[in-house]
Structure formats: C-alpha cells, structure tokens
Design an enzyme around this catalytic site. Structure first.
Site, PDB file in Angstrom:
ATOM      1  N   ARG A  66      73.444 -24.859-108.930  1.00  0.00           N
ATOM      2  CA  ARG A  66      73.143 -23.427-108.957  1.00  0.00           C
ATOM      3  C   ARG A  66      73.454 -22.720-107.645  1.00  0.00           C
ATOM      4  NH1 ARG A  66      68.477 -25.359-111.081  1.00  0.00           N
ATOM      5  NH2 ARG A  66      68.637 -25.870-113.267  1.00  0.00           N
ATOM      6  N   GLU A 103      62.045 -34.355-107.795  1.00  0.00           N
ATOM      7  CA  GLU A 103      60.734 -34.315-108.431  1.00  0.00           C
ATOM      8  C   GLU A 103      60.633 -35.402-109.502  1.00  0.00           C
ATOM      9  OE1 GLU A 103      62.729 -31.344-108.481  1.00  0.00           O
ATOM     10  OE2 GLU A 103      61.875 -30.784-106.564  1.00  0.00           O
TER      11      GLU A 103
END
Length: 179
Positions: A66, A103
C-alpha cells in the site's frame, strides 16, 4: 491543515470488524482510493506536511504494497524519485533483505542494493502503522544502505498498538489516529 480537508480523508476510511481475524478492527482505505477528490486531498495534506517539515528530500521510499499507492503520487508532487521496498523475491539484481515479525506471522523485505546512496535523505511511507514491525524493517534496510531517514509517514496510526514507540528516535507522522 484544515479540519475540513482532514475530515474529507477520514470519512473515506471504512472500518471492518473482525478482519482478518476476530477481535481486529480493520481500517480500509479502499473508499479513499476510489474517490479521486478525497485521494487528491490526502496527497495534498501529505505534500503540505513534508514541504513544511523538510527543505530537502531525495526519495520517497514506499512499502509493499500500500505504500506503493501513496508513494509515487507524493514523490511526483515533490519532484523527486520513488524507491520501492518489496516482499522477498520480487526484485532483480543484488538486494539487501531483512526479516521482521507481523501481527500474524513473519515476513521479509528487500531493497535493491543500489536504490539509494549513502547520506541521501528519505521519507518512508505506508498506509498504516500497527505494531511497527514493517516500518522498523524498512528503517533497518535504509540504515544498511546508509540513507538518512527523515521521517516515517503513514495515513493511519493504530495508537493502542504503540508501533511508533518501536521507531525510537526516528521521527514519525500520522495523518489519522485511532485507538
């Protein structure tokens, strides 16, 4: 920075509960990308911030994937080049690589060994800062190439995850913050 312009960007960030795993509130920038006026406002706000903060930037460095959406238009506005940091195995030629913890697992980033010269000034961009693993990995790659990281810049910061604390002495800027 006008509150109206900031609200225009914030209004195009869509929350998705329990994605990608239960208990996570995902902040989706797809509506922001679909709205050319809101996306232009985003780039305007980031450009204004960088022009006010740094007299000289050599490159915008964007993180896969992104960071590739906001990095090139921002670099173009500033009249400078864009350098990609990719996931492992996506770049030709000699590369530097670093492993990092996500994560939800582990990953590896690469940059071409000649992407920046020692001493060049860079701003690292991505869409979001959560735990800070990807941004710290990007900073490590810049350190190995002896570039000067002026700032790490994101659209969204998830404050509760304290990712900016991992950046230590590296300046950090987020346009939008969420708890």
């Amino acid at each position: 920075m006008s509150e109206e312009r900031l609200r225009r960007v914030r209004d195009r960030v869509r929350p998705f509960p329990d994605f990608p795993v239960p208990g996570v509130l995902f902040r989706d920038i797809s509506p922001l990308l679909k709205d050319p006026g809101a996306f232009r406002t985003l780039i305007d706000l980031l450009e204004d911030h960088l022009r006010a903060s740094f007299p000289r930037i050599d490159f915008i460095v964007g993180l896969d994937s992104r960071g590739f959406l906001i990095g090139p238009p921002l670099a173009q506005r500033l009249g400078i080049g864009f350098v990609p940091i990719r996931k492992k195995g996506k770049l030709p030629g000699p590369t530097e690589s670093v492993s990092y913890t996500l994560e939800y697992g582990k990953a590896e980033f690469e940059i071409q060994s000649d992407a920046v010269e020692p001493g060049q000034k860079v701003v690292i961009v991505d869409d979001l800062l959560a735990t800070g693993g990807t941004m710290c990995a990007a900073c490590e790659l810049m350190k190995r190439l002896k570039a000067e990281v002026l700032e790490c810049l994101v659209i969204i910061e998830l404050k509760l995850l304290k990712g900016s604390e991992k950046l230590k002495s590296i300046p950090f800027y987020s346009l939008l913050q969420y708890d």
